[in-house]
Design a protein around this motif. Structure first.
Motif, PDB file in Angstrom:
ATOM      1  N   PHE A 309       0.827  -1.206   0.000  1.00  0.00           N
ATOM      2  CA  PHE A 309       0.000   0.000   0.000  1.00  0.00           C
ATOM      3  C   PHE A 309       0.866   1.263   0.000  1.00  0.00           C
ATOM      4  O   PHE A 309       2.058   1.214   0.315  1.00  0.00           O
ATOM      5  N   VAL A 310       0.228   2.391  -0.318  1.00  0.00           N
ATOM      6  CA  VAL A 310       0.842   3.701  -0.111  1.00  0.00           C
ATOM      7  C   VAL A 310       0.036   4.410   0.978  1.00  0.00           C
ATOM      8  O   VAL A 310      -1.164   4.666   0.815  1.00  0.00           O
ATOM      9  N   ILE A 311       0.686   4.665   2.105  1.00  0.00           N
ATOM     10  CA  ILE A 311       0.066   5.393   3.220  1.00  0.00           C
ATOM     11  C   ILE A 311       1.067   6.467   3.606  1.00  0.00           C
ATOM     12  O   ILE A 311       2.121   6.175   4.172  1.00  0.00           O
ATOM     13  N   ASP A 312       0.755   7.716   3.250  1.00  0.00           N
ATOM     14  CA  ASP A 312       1.786   8.742   3.405  1.00  0.00           C
ATOM     15  C   ASP A 312       1.158  10.134   3.324  1.00  0.00           C
ATOM     16  O   ASP A 312       0.019  10.298   2.874  1.00  0.00           O
ATOM     17  N   PHE A 313       1.926  11.118   3.752  1.00  0.00           N
ATOM     18  CA  PHE A 313       1.560  12.508   3.483  1.00  0.00           C
ATOM     19  C   PHE A 313       1.922  12.814   2.034  1.00  0.00           C
ATOM     20  O   PHE A 313       2.922  12.300   1.514  1.00  0.00           O
ATOM     21  N   LEU A 314       1.125  13.688   1.406  1.00  0.00           N
ATOM     22  CA  LEU A 314       1.424  14.032   0.019  1.00  0.00           C
ATOM     23  C   LEU A 314       2.723  14.831  -0.071  1.00  0.00           C
ATOM     24  O   LEU A 314       3.484  14.716  -1.031  1.00  0.00           O
ATOM     25  N   GLY A 315       2.991  15.641   0.925  1.00  0.00           N
ATOM     26  CA  GLY A 315       4.250  16.400   0.934  1.00  0.00           C
ATOM     27  C   GLY A 315       4.222  17.558  -0.053  1.00  0.00           C
ATOM     28  O   GLY A 315       3.157  18.032  -0.463  1.00  0.00           O
ATOM     29  N   GLY A 316       5.410  18.006  -0.469  1.00  0.00           N
ATOM     30  CA  GLY A 316       5.502  19.149  -1.378  1.00  0.00           C
ATOM     31  C   GLY A 316       4.826  20.361  -0.762  1.00  0.00           C
ATOM     32  O   GLY A 316       4.903  20.589   0.444  1.00  0.00           O
ATOM     33  N   LYS A 317       4.092  21.113  -1.578  1.00  0.00           N
ATOM     34  CA  LYS A 317       3.456  22.328  -1.057  1.00  0.00           C
ATOM     35  C   LYS A 317       2.351  22.008  -0.049  1.00  0.00           C
ATOM     36  O   LYS A 317       1.962  22.848   0.757  1.00  0.00           O
ATOM     37  N   PHE A 318       1.851  20.750  -0.068  1.00  0.00           N
ATOM     38  CA  PHE A 318       0.778  20.379   0.863  1.00  0.00           C
ATOM     39  C   PHE A 318       1.315  19.894   2.213  1.00  0.00           C
ATOM     40  O   PHE A 318       0.551  19.776   3.173  1.00  0.00           O
TER      41      PHE A 318
END
Ligand SMILES: Cc1cc2nc3c(=O)[nH]c(=O)nc-3n(C[C@H](O)[C@H](O)[C@H](O)COP(=O)(O)OP(=O)(O)OC[C@H]3O[C@@H](n4cnc5c(N)ncnc54)[C@H](O)[C@@H]3O)c2cc1C
Length: 381
Positions: A309-318
């Motif tokens: 799975f992918v479980i993560d913060f989107l990161g970048g500007k968000f």
């Protein structure tokens, strides 16, 4: 919708001079979006309500069959299966335990590589999602159907602004994105990032049981939920349950597709033929394969290269304002309640206590595992 956010977050927001329509906006309301039920305060799961054949969740029964890589998630799996079974029993729902392969398995000459373990079984997917959606408003959530999200951007005062295809906009302190096979498209359009999550066109296949053999393939007769993951076979099945006289036997996987324009009739490659060959070889005389399955329902996997799975913060500007739960690779349904808790905690607290308590290392599910390493987590299946 205009009601203020719940006191806990509103107080914090007021201190920072911020004010949002919602504490958390959850896009969308598949199983993963319906399960962050522990969100305190006001949350809004919004779902584009794609017509069922386009969505990932389809059909009545999901098999909490052990995935070959399930050992990576021991805690959530236990959390998920235990409470749900108890709840479904109370509600008269469909959580029915399967049986361990053994003497009670009738007839079939089982292939090497099959798995049917104590604790596997079947559950009613439609009822499970319905149950979580019914519980959400009791926790203060507002559910918006037919709300296709077309944009997510940074809010002028922090947080996020979510825009729907009808032009409505909602502000939220945080956002959880669980849009299944549409993840790569949405993430690319809102953040310009490429996620290696590939939609696959797959099928639920219902096969007619030969007359006189019906009872053999039921739970009552000891027929198991099983996977036969042994190249070239990637086949799984549940006991005959949903439709009288039929059994669901599917293949794991399918050809890559565009979730918005796929060939629903013949886009599944040679999957049907492969399952038919498997049935003829390993369940001879029990299931009718001449003429193909009695019914087939199109569906989609959202596949990562390592099937984790992918479980993560989107990161970048968000930054940590947007949490992503995606890439469930055909084995996510049973994990819904556990993943939902983790996503909710990441959104509300910035970290997942549930995962820590269960001893699950979330680094395993971070998107950066693919940086310079296209295959992601190492496997030895
Ligand atoms: C044939 C098949 C068999 C499976 N068998 C099993 C099994 O035996 N065991 C198991 O554990 N798992 C199984 N799975 C996998 C499981 O169903 C998925 O992992 C799970 O449903 C993923 O849930 P989700 O909420 O992430 O995605 P989905 O259920 O696909 O939900 C995504 C939702 O997002 C909505 N959406 C998309 N774009 C937008 C947008 N822009 N705005 C708003 N809403 C949007 C869609 O309408 C959809 O409702 C199977 C899957 C398939 C296809």
């Amino acid at each position: 919708m205009a009601a203020p956010a719940a006191a806990t977050v509103a107080a914090a927001a007021a201190a920072g001079g911020h004010r949002f329509d919602f504490d958390v906006i959850v896009v969308s309301a598949g199983i993963m979006g319906s399960c962050p039920r522990r969100l305190p305060g006001r949350a809004v799961p919004a779902d584009g309500a794609r017509p069922p054949p386009l969505g990932g969740r389809r059909g009545r029964v999901r098999a909490p069959r052990p995935h070959p890589d399930a050992a990576a998630l021991p805690g959530p799996a236990q959390r998920c299966l235990g409470p749900r079974r108890r709840r479904e029993r109370r509600r008269g729902g469909g959580g029915r335990p399967g049986r361990q392969v053994g003497r009670r398995v009738p007839g079939p000459r089982w292939v090497g590589g099959r798995r049917s373990e104590r604790g596997s079984g079947v559950l009613n997917a439609t009822e499970a999602v319905r149950m979580f959606q019914a519980l959400a408003p009791k926790k203060g959530a507002v559910v918006r159907d037919n709300a296709e999200v077309v944009g997510i951007r940074k809010g002028p005062e922090g947080g996020v602004v979510v825009e729907t295809s009808t032009g409505e906009e909602f502000s939220g302190a945080k956002c959880v994105v669980t849009v299944g096979a549409w993840t790569s498209k949405l993430v690319k359009s809102v953040a310009g990032v490429d996620f290696p999550i590939q939609p696959l066109h797959t099928m639920f296949l219902y096969w007619r049981i030969k007359p006189g053999r019906e009872r053999e393939l039921t739970v009552e007769a000891g027929f198991p939920t099983f996977s036969s993951y042994c190249a070239p076979h990637f086949v799984y099945s549940t006991p005959s349950l949903e439709r009288p006289g039929m059994i669901k036997i599917n293949y794991h996987g399918g050809p890559p597709c565009d979730p918005d324009s796929r060939d629903l009739v013949s886009g599944d490659g040679d999957g049907v033929e492969r399952v038919a060959r498997w049935i003829d070889e390993f369940m001879p005389g029990r299931v009718e394969t001449a003429g193909g399955p009695a019914d087939r329902l199109p569906c989609m996997y959202s596949m990562t290269p390592d099937e984790d799975f992918v479980i993560d913060f989107l990161g970048g500007k968000f930054g940590e304002d947007v949490v992503i739960g995606a890439g469930f690779s055909g084995h996510g349904f049973k994990m819904g309640p556990a993943v939902g808790s983790i996503l909710a905690e990441m959104a509300m607290d910035g970290e997942a206590r549930t995962a820590a308590e269960a001893g699950v290392e979330l680094g395993h599910f971070r998107i950066n595992r693919f940086d310079g390493n296209p295959m992601g987590n190492a496997k030895d299946l």
